[in-house]
Design a protein around this motif. Structure first.
Motif, PDB file in Angstrom:
ATOM      1  N   HIS A  98      -9.703   3.561  -3.616  1.00  9.92           N
ATOM      2  CA  HIS A  98     -10.515   2.375  -3.271  1.00  9.92           C
ATOM      3  C   HIS A  98     -10.638   2.293  -1.747  1.00  9.92           C
ATOM      4  O   HIS A  98     -11.717   2.059  -1.196  1.00  9.92           O
ATOM      5  CB  HIS A  98      -9.850   1.115  -3.839  1.00  9.92           C
ATOM      6  CG  HIS A  98     -10.234  -0.178  -3.166  1.00  9.92           C
ATOM      7  ND1 HIS A  98      -9.763  -0.553  -1.921  1.00  9.92           N
ATOM      8  CD2 HIS A  98     -11.047  -1.190  -3.557  1.00  9.92           C
ATOM      9  CE1 HIS A  98     -10.271  -1.714  -1.587  1.00  9.92           C
ATOM     10  NE2 HIS A  98     -11.051  -2.131  -2.561  1.00  9.92           N
ATOM     11  N   SER A 106      -5.945  -5.681  -3.436  1.00  8.71           N
ATOM     12  CA  SER A 106      -6.939  -5.682  -2.367  1.00  8.71           C
ATOM     13  C   SER A 106      -7.503  -7.081  -2.179  1.00  8.71           C
ATOM     14  O   SER A 106      -7.724  -7.790  -3.160  1.00  8.71           O
ATOM     15  CB  SER A 106      -8.079  -4.731  -2.717  1.00  8.71           C
ATOM     16  OG  SER A 106      -9.062  -4.831  -1.721  1.00  8.71           O
ATOM     17  N   ILE A 122     -12.515  -5.780  -0.746  1.00  6.67           N
ATOM     18  CA  ILE A 122     -13.448  -5.550   0.363  1.00  6.67           C
ATOM     19  C   ILE A 122     -14.718  -4.824  -0.088  1.00  6.67           C
ATOM     20  O   ILE A 122     -15.784  -5.013   0.489  1.00  6.67           O
ATOM     21  CB  ILE A 122     -12.719  -4.811   1.510  1.00  6.67           C
ATOM     22  CG1 ILE A 122     -13.570  -4.688   2.761  1.00  6.67           C
ATOM     23  CG2 ILE A 122     -12.217  -3.465   1.077  1.00  6.67           C
ATOM     24  CD1 ILE A 122     -12.803  -4.258   4.000  1.00  6.67           C
ATOM     25  N   THR A 154      -4.448   5.159   4.612  1.00  4.02           N
ATOM     26  CA  THR A 154      -4.766   5.339   3.190  1.00  4.02           C
ATOM     27  C   THR A 154      -6.029   6.184   2.980  1.00  4.02           C
ATOM     28  O   THR A 154      -6.129   6.912   1.985  1.00  4.02           O
ATOM     29  CB  THR A 154      -4.926   3.971   2.492  1.00  4.02           C
ATOM     30  OG1 THR A 154      -5.690   3.134   3.348  1.00  4.02           O
ATOM     31  CG2 THR A 154      -3.591   3.315   2.236  1.00  4.02           C
ATOM     32  N   ASN A 165       0.847  -1.194   0.000  1.00  3.57           N
ATOM     33  CA  ASN A 165       0.000   0.000   0.000  1.00  3.57           C
ATOM     34  C   ASN A 165       0.885   1.247   0.000  1.00  3.57           C
ATOM     35  O   ASN A 165       0.785   2.097   0.885  1.00  3.57           O
ATOM     36  CB  ASN A 165      -0.910  -0.001   1.237  1.00  3.57           C
ATOM     37  CG  ASN A 165      -2.265  -0.624   0.966  1.00  3.57           C
ATOM     38  OD1 ASN A 165      -2.751  -0.645  -0.171  1.00  3.57           O
ATOM     39  ND2 ASN A 165      -2.891  -1.137   2.010  1.00  3.57           N
ATOM     40  N   GLY A 186      -6.919  -8.769   1.275  1.00  5.93           N
ATOM     41  CA  GLY A 186      -6.461  -9.347   2.537  1.00  5.93           C
ATOM     42  C   GLY A 186      -5.869 -10.727   2.321  1.00  5.93           C
ATOM     43  O   GLY A 186      -5.564 -11.130   1.183  1.00  5.93           O
ATOM     44  N   GLN A 216      -6.990   3.198  12.074  1.00  8.21           N
ATOM     45  CA  GLN A 216      -6.772   3.407  10.638  1.00  8.21           C
ATOM     46  C   GLN A 216      -5.279   3.414  10.365  1.00  8.21           C
ATOM     47  O   GLN A 216      -4.495   3.837  11.196  1.00  8.21           O
ATOM     48  CB  GLN A 216      -7.412   4.701  10.136  1.00  8.21           C
ATOM     49  CG  GLN A 216      -6.956   5.970  10.821  1.00  8.21           C
ATOM     50  CD  GLN A 216      -7.583   7.205  10.176  1.00  8.21           C
ATOM     51  OE1 GLN A 216      -7.583   7.345   8.969  1.00  8.21           O
ATOM     52  NE2 GLN A 216      -8.126   8.094  11.003  1.00  8.21           N
ATOM     53  N   LYS A 217      -4.942   2.925   9.153  1.00  7.68           N
ATOM     54  CA  LYS A 217      -3.516   2.863   8.814  1.00  7.68           C
ATOM     55  C   LYS A 217      -3.083   4.026   7.925  1.00  7.68           C
ATOM     56  O   LYS A 217      -1.901   4.205   7.701  1.00  7.68           O
ATOM     57  CB  LYS A 217      -3.192   1.524   8.150  1.00  7.68           C
ATOM     58  CG  LYS A 217      -3.247   0.372   9.160  1.00  7.68           C
ATOM     59  CD  LYS A 217      -2.537  -0.872   8.668  1.00  7.68           C
ATOM     60  CE  LYS A 217      -3.358  -1.598   7.629  1.00  7.68           C
ATOM     61  NZ  LYS A 217      -4.564  -2.252   8.193  1.00  7.68           N
TER      62      LYS A 217
HETATM   63  C1  6PG Z   1      -7.709  -4.252   1.074  1.00  6.71           C
HETATM   64  C2  6PG Z   1      -7.952  -3.336   2.203  1.00  6.71           C
HETATM   65  C3  6PG Z   1      -6.774  -3.226   3.104  1.00  6.71           C
HETATM   66  C4  6PG Z   1      -7.175  -2.548   4.420  1.00  6.71           C
HETATM   67  C5  6PG Z   1      -6.776  -1.110   4.368  1.00  6.71           C
HETATM   68  C6  6PG Z   1      -7.489  -0.208   5.315  1.00  6.71           C
HETATM   69  O1  6PG Z   1      -8.067  -3.762   0.052  1.00  6.71           O
HETATM   70  O2  6PG Z   1      -7.226  -5.364   1.202  1.00  6.71           O
HETATM   71  O3  6PG Z   1      -8.209  -2.048   1.694  1.00  6.71           O
HETATM   72  O4  6PG Z   1      -5.759  -2.577   2.393  1.00  6.71           O
HETATM   73  O5  6PG Z   1      -8.500  -2.760   4.695  1.00  6.71           O
HETATM   74  O6  6PG Z   1      -5.408  -1.118   4.638  1.00  6.71           O
HETATM   75  O7  6PG Z   1      -7.026  -0.422   6.567  1.00  6.71           O
HETATM   76  P1  6PG Z   1      -7.328   0.573   7.748  1.00  6.71           P
HETATM   77  O8  6PG Z   1      -8.798   0.511   8.017  1.00  6.71           O
HETATM   78  O9  6PG Z   1      -6.516   0.011   8.878  1.00  6.71           O
HETATM   79  O10 6PG Z   1      -6.837   1.934   7.352  1.00  6.71           O
END
Ligand code: 6PG
Length: 467
Positions: free
Chosen positions: A185, A127, A363, A262, A101, A129, A259-260
């Motif tokens: 996304h 995307s 997702i 993005t 990411n 997971g 949250q990370k």
């Molecule tokens: C994906 C997800 C994945 C994750 C995001 C958001 O597409 O596999 O988008 O990348 O859900 O990193 O994570 P946060 O909610 O921790 O910001």
């Protein structure tokens, strides 16, 4: 025999993607910065098509030319440092693919950095997971168009397949386009999740439904036009019993969201490009405020209004229609950010392909994305999804419901910022005035910024203080 592709980074995503490639018949070399993860992976999940390497040079030498090296490591400095190490070993024509990411601005810079050495760099949004990586993710590759053919067979093979059998992988555009599309996304994902969380609050505190009833409501919605991974997941979560103490697990989860980053990047970039993504802003801000300790003080000091509805079933149906309308707006905002960015960065994004790539594996996968793909297929330069005939009809049908839902929430003191932002966005667009004439008057009054005249179209300054 030389290997087809190499994967660096044996954490969850990297190891599952390597297995997915190996299952599709590709010979995969794997490497991790520390050998322990590689040893553990090959011991616990051996595969005849996977060969481990413990030194970077040996790993690179094992690959067929042009070499394809995929990075599945932490975004930021680790990617930067690995690219530098690889540039010392790789040869012109070789390809580096960053599947993390990463921030799209970093990807744009790395494309230039690699090109100076003749190496081609791809920023690939992925995307899905852990499960997606293993069984089929949604894949958004961005980079040198001429090199895409060399990597296409691997990624189309491992991608999720939509109901029509098409792989959820499409070339997105030059340099940072793939990572940009993945970033937005994620922003849309934030808005989508926020809407579902607000729906839960409305059903719980206004509709007075139990967890089990709410789960059943969502499950029934998941049979219709709202059918999506996230609605199904929410239905499962609400019905889940705790295995530690009595009751439902949803009531044991602390009301603070993480949250990370993005989603926040999406808001910052939208603000920079001048695009209104108020629903993603609302989702980000609510996650931020959920962690604010001031909530405890406010709860003690401020009154909590009450609002409940006797017509529970009718209320739930009104919320369902509102959710669909608000969801259209969330995607309209995300895609209008794609539109502006495509022009600003010269990416020539294909919005129909982008919607198609989201149809499975990721997702936000939903039936609804077929409609978005159709809308952009019908009119590739559609400026705003709201103006597509199908979506316009749905917005016109649903706005009254949305207005009543937001009113019920306001009267009951239920925070529904994403629903409110959706309604506000519709009203800003359709209203006869947004009051910008007075803003311009104020700007000119204070700072002689000038304003455009309705009659002549001229930019003029008015002498406000002449009397
Ligand atoms: C994906 C997800 C994945 C994750 C995001 C958001 O597409 O596999 O988008 O990348 O859900 O990193 O994570 P946060 O909610 O921790 O910001």
């Amino acid at each position: 025999m030389a290997q087809d592709i190499g994967v660096i980074g044996m954490a969850v995503m990297g190891s599952n993607l390597a297995l997915n490639m190996a299952d599709h018949g590709f010979r995969v070399s794997v490497y991790n910065y520390t050998p322990d993860l590689t040893k553990q992976f090959t011991a616990e999940r051996p595969h005849e098509n996977i060969t481990p390497y413990y030194d970077l040079k040996g790993f690179v030498d094992s690959l067929e030319k042009p070499r394809k090296v995929m990075l599945m490591i932490m975004a930021g400095a680790p990617v930067g440092s690995m690219v530098l190490q690889l540039l010392d070993i790789l040869e012109p024509g070789d390809i580096i693919i960053d599947g993390g990411n990463s921030f799209f601005g970093d990807t744009r810079r790395r494309c230039i950095q690699c090109k100076e050495k003749g190496v081609l760099f791809f920023g690939m949004g992925i995307s899905g997971g852990e499960e997606g990586a293993r069984k089929g993710p949604s894949i958004m590759p961005g980079g040198d168009a001429s090199a895409y053919e060399a990597i296409r067979p691997v990624y189309e093979a491992i991608a999720a397949k939509a109901d029509d059998g098409r792989p959820c992988c499409a070339y997105i555009g030059e340099n940072g386009a793939g990572h940009f599309v993945k970033m937005v996304h994620n922003g849309i994902e934030y808005a989508d999740m926020q809407l579902i969380a607000e729906t839960y609050l409305l059903l719980k505190y206004v509709g007075r439904f139990t967890n089990q009833e709410m789960s059943e409501i969502l499950r029934s919605w998941n049979q219709g036009e709202l059918k999506s991974f996230l609605i199904g997941a929410a239905a499962d979560i609400l019905a889940e019993h705790d295995d530690v103490a009595a009751g439902y697990i949803i009531d044991k989860i602390v009301d603070k969201a993480g949250q990370k980053g993005t989603g926040r990047w999406t808001c910052m970039e939208a603000m920079r490009l001048g695009v209104n993504v108020s629903m993603i802003d609302a989702a980000c801000n609510t996650r931020i405020s959920s962690n604010d300790s001031g909530r405890i003080t406010a709860r003690r000091a401020m009154a909590q209004p009450e609002c409940s509805r006797a017509d529970k079933e009718a209320f739930a149906e009104m919320v369902r229609k509102s959710l669909y309308t608000a969801k259209i707006i969330a995607y309209a905002q995300g895609f209008s950010l794609y539109h502006t960015a495509s022009d600003a960065y010269g990416w020539h994004l294909n919005f129909s392909d982008i919607a198609s790539v989201f149809r499975a594996g990721c997702i936000i996968q939903a039936d609804f994305l077929n409609k978005i793909a159709e809308a952009f297929q019908h009119n590739p330069s559609l400026e705003n999804l709201m103006f597509d005939e199908f979506f316009l009809m749905r917005i016109n049908d649903g706005t009254d419901n949305l207005r009543h839902t937001v009113s019920a929430a306001a009267l009951g003191g239920i925070p529904v910022p994403a629903y409110m932002s959706a309604l506000e966005y519709i009203d800003i667009f359709r209203s006869r005035s947004v009051g910008a004439n007075l803003i311009q008057g104020l700007r000119d009054y204070f700072g002689a910024h000038t304003f455009e005249r309705v009659d002549t179209g001229e930019a003029v300054h008015h002498d406000w203080k002449r009397h």
